[in-house]
Design a protein around this motif. Structure first.
Motif, PDB file in Angstrom:
ATOM      1  N   LEU A 151      34.470  35.948  34.156  1.00 13.82           N
ATOM      2  CA  LEU A 151      34.450  37.139  35.008  1.00 13.82           C
ATOM      3  C   LEU A 151      36.141  36.949  35.516  1.00 13.82           C
ATOM      4  CD1 LEU A 151      31.439  37.481  36.958  1.00 13.82           C
ATOM      5  CD2 LEU A 151      32.325  39.014  35.142  1.00 13.82           C
ATOM      6  N   ALA A 152      36.740  36.096  36.003  1.00  9.97           N
ATOM      7  CA  ALA A 152      38.129  36.058  36.625  1.00  9.97           C
ATOM      8  C   ALA A 152      38.973  36.253  35.342  1.00  9.97           C
ATOM      9  CB  ALA A 152      38.268  34.712  37.112  1.00  9.97           C
ATOM     10  N   LEU A 211      38.352  37.699  32.723  1.00 10.27           N
ATOM     11  CA  LEU A 211      38.243  39.241  32.024  1.00 10.27           C
ATOM     12  C   LEU A 211      39.361  40.178  33.111  1.00 10.27           C
ATOM     13  CD1 LEU A 211      36.962  41.693  30.375  1.00 10.27           C
ATOM     14  CD2 LEU A 211      35.265  41.797  32.153  1.00 10.27           C
ATOM     15  N   TRP A 212      38.992  39.879  34.618  1.00 18.71           N
ATOM     16  CA  TRP A 212      39.965  40.525  35.381  1.00 18.71           C
ATOM     17  C   TRP A 212      41.528  40.392  35.124  1.00 18.71           C
ATOM     18  CZ3 TRP A 212      43.897  38.536  38.548  1.00 18.71           C
ATOM     19  CH2 TRP A 212      44.242  39.537  39.501  1.00 18.71           C
ATOM     20  N   ALA A 213      41.720  39.025  34.739  1.00 14.65           N
ATOM     21  CA  ALA A 213      43.226  38.584  34.533  1.00 14.65           C
ATOM     22  C   ALA A 213      43.841  39.353  33.235  1.00 14.65           C
ATOM     23  CB  ALA A 213      43.315  37.039  34.308  1.00 14.65           C
ATOM     24  N   LYS A 228      42.706  41.967  31.695  1.00 14.73           N
ATOM     25  CA  LYS A 228      42.642  43.441  31.992  1.00 14.73           C
ATOM     26  C   LYS A 228      43.962  43.794  33.183  1.00 14.73           C
ATOM     27  CE  LYS A 228      38.505  44.922  30.861  1.00 14.73           C
ATOM     28  NZ  LYS A 228      38.437  45.989  29.748  1.00 14.73           N
ATOM     29  N   ASN A 229      44.364  43.082  33.679  1.00 12.75           N
ATOM     30  CA  ASN A 229      45.641  43.174  34.584  1.00 12.75           C
ATOM     31  C   ASN A 229      46.806  42.434  33.844  1.00 12.75           C
ATOM     32  OD1 ASN A 229      44.874  44.605  37.296  1.00 12.75           O
ATOM     33  ND2 ASN A 229      43.159  43.085  36.967  1.00 12.75           N
ATOM     34  N   LYS A 230      46.789  42.261  32.734  1.00  8.23           N
ATOM     35  CA  LYS A 230      47.729  41.682  32.091  1.00  8.23           C
ATOM     36  C   LYS A 230      48.600  40.463  32.244  1.00  8.23           C
ATOM     37  CE  LYS A 230      48.965  46.242  30.032  1.00  8.23           C
ATOM     38  NZ  LYS A 230      47.665  46.453  29.476  1.00  8.23           N
ATOM     39  N   LYS A 231      47.457  39.644  32.971  1.00  9.49           N
ATOM     40  CA  LYS A 231      47.921  38.029  33.340  1.00  9.49           C
ATOM     41  C   LYS A 231      47.450  37.338  32.137  1.00  9.49           C
ATOM     42  CE  LYS A 231      47.453  39.558  38.157  1.00  9.49           C
ATOM     43  NZ  LYS A 231      48.916  39.353  38.543  1.00  9.49           N
ATOM     44  N   HIS A 247      44.498  34.353  32.175  1.00 12.78           N
ATOM     45  CA  HIS A 247      43.548  34.530  31.341  1.00 12.78           C
ATOM     46  C   HIS A 247      43.306  33.368  30.571  1.00 12.78           C
ATOM     47  CE1 HIS A 247      40.784  36.411  28.583  1.00 12.78           C
ATOM     48  NE2 HIS A 247      41.745  35.859  27.437  1.00 12.78           N
TER      49      HIS A 247
END
Length: 181
Positions: free
Chosen positions: A64-65, A67-69, A71-74, A78
């Protein structure tokens, strides 16, 4: 697609096939081997189930982290989170095998509807844990080859399956834990 990308994918194709076949076969074979029953003087590793259930839970958190990363272009974060999720899955698998090679299997003791719920979750968890292996490997290799269009496309399939396997691993443990001896 560049020659380098093709070389990376070709290099790993055999390994994806080998691992996708050998891991489930090895787990099935080793699941039936109990070292104590074969006469080896080993202590049952009964402390492992809550540890590997926790690792399954951590895998879900890392997924999940990650996916968040992304989505936030990190991208770098990721990548690190995905490698950690893969590492957790491998660690889980090793502990799971070690437990079952040294300890007797635990039977689910629930009755009625909860028994059907448990076996549904368990069976789907087992089937999808086998199915997800080649998906994870292919998704990872697409990223290594920098084929991010293909990586993203297969990750959309891999992610929910892997997340389901990680979460249901915890649920299966929580449902069967009252019946451990």
């Amino acid at each position: 697609m560049s020659r380098t990308q093709l070389d990376v994918e070709k290099k790993y194709k055999k390994w994806i096939i080998i691992l996708s076949v050998c891991i489930p076969l090895a787990v099935a074979a080793l699941f039936g081997v109990n070292l104590r029953k074969l006469g080896f003087d080993v202590k049952p590793l009964t402390f492992l189930p809550p540890i590997y259930a926790t690792i399954n839970g951590l895998t879900a958190v890392f997924l999940l982290a990650a996916l968040w990363a992304i989505k936030n272009k990190k991208v770098e974060l990721h990548e690190k989170l995905m490698k950690t999720a893969i590492g957790c899955s491998v660690l889980f698998l090793l502990m799971y095998i070690a437990y079952h090679m040294t300890s007797d299997s635990t039977k689910f003791g629930g009755v009625g509807t909860i028994q059907y719920v448990y076996y549904f979750i368990l069976i789907t968890h087992i089937i999808l844990s086998i199915v997800v292996i080649p998906f994870v490997l292919i998704t990872y290799v697409k990223a290594l080859a920098k084929r991010f269009d293909k990586h993203k496309k297969i990750a959309r399939i891999t992610f929910p399956i892997w997340l389901y396997v990680a979460i249901t691993g915890v649920i299966v443990y929580l449902m069967i834990s009252p019946y451990y001896v």
